[in-house]
Design an enzyme around this catalytic site. Sequence first.
Site, mmCIF file in Angstrom:
data_model
loop_
_atom_site.group_PDB
_atom_site.id
_atom_site.type_symbol
_atom_site.label_atom_id
_atom_site.label_comp_id
_atom_site.label_asym_id
_atom_site.label_seq_id
_atom_site.Cartn_x
_atom_site.Cartn_y
_atom_site.Cartn_z
ATOM 1 N N LEU A 84 0.821 -1.203 0.000
ATOM 2 C CA LEU A 84 0.000 0.000 0.000
ATOM 3 C C LEU A 84 0.856 1.254 0.000
ATOM 4 C CD1 LEU A 84 -2.990 0.989 0.317
ATOM 5 C CD2 LEU A 84 -2.567 0.991 2.779
ATOM 6 N N CYS A 85 0.435 2.227 -0.786
ATOM 7 C CA CYS A 85 1.096 3.531 -0.819
ATOM 8 C C CYS A 85 0.160 4.541 -0.166
ATOM 9 C CB CYS A 85 1.410 3.937 -2.259
ATOM 10 S SG CYS A 85 2.217 5.552 -2.401
#
Length: 213
Positions: A84-85
């Site tokens: 996840l960013c």
Amino acid sequence: MVSSFLLAEYKNLIVNPSEHFKISVNEDNLTEWDVILKGPPDTLYEGGLFKAKIVFPPKYPYEPPRLTFTSEMWHPNIYSDGKLCISILHGDNAEEQGMTWSPAQKIDTVLLSVISLLNEPNPDSPANVDAAKSYRKYLYKEDLESYPMEVKKTVKKSLDECSAEDIEYFKNVPVNVLPVPSDDYEDEEMEDGTYILTYDDEDEEEDEEMDDE
């Protein structure tokens, strides 16, 4: 060694279950949590139950946890491997307008932020370039079919991968099933690694005697 911060957060989430996510933990390793995130209502992700894994570093809460989706996702800010960013899970060296990890963050607020991100992608910081391009076309009404179609595929697949028990959980999430712990309560670890709070009968008897007086 499990930090007292992490143990306290885990106990709190067991006592106060959320309608937005479900956690499960292996009793042998409290630093790895399995999570199911409920797709936010009135969005393309509505109805989905997306699985993820959270890994807490030894220095938590002074270092951020890592969240990785294990369900297949189609989202501008989620890499193809599920990583996840998101700014709040970045360390001190991140340059995301000052929005980095803080030890004051709680894991429930992090999970709610991740759920919110599903419907509010940041296409300017893409982890999945193809999804970001598709989302931009959807956002600017150049193509209103491709992005929703791919998202709906992941929603359906997420449900196919969930157990009937997990699906039922989100239909009947218990709210405040246990009282807030106090000095009169003791922790009792269950076989599945969760905790329940048990009341001391002697304390209860003392309370009743005081009431009689």
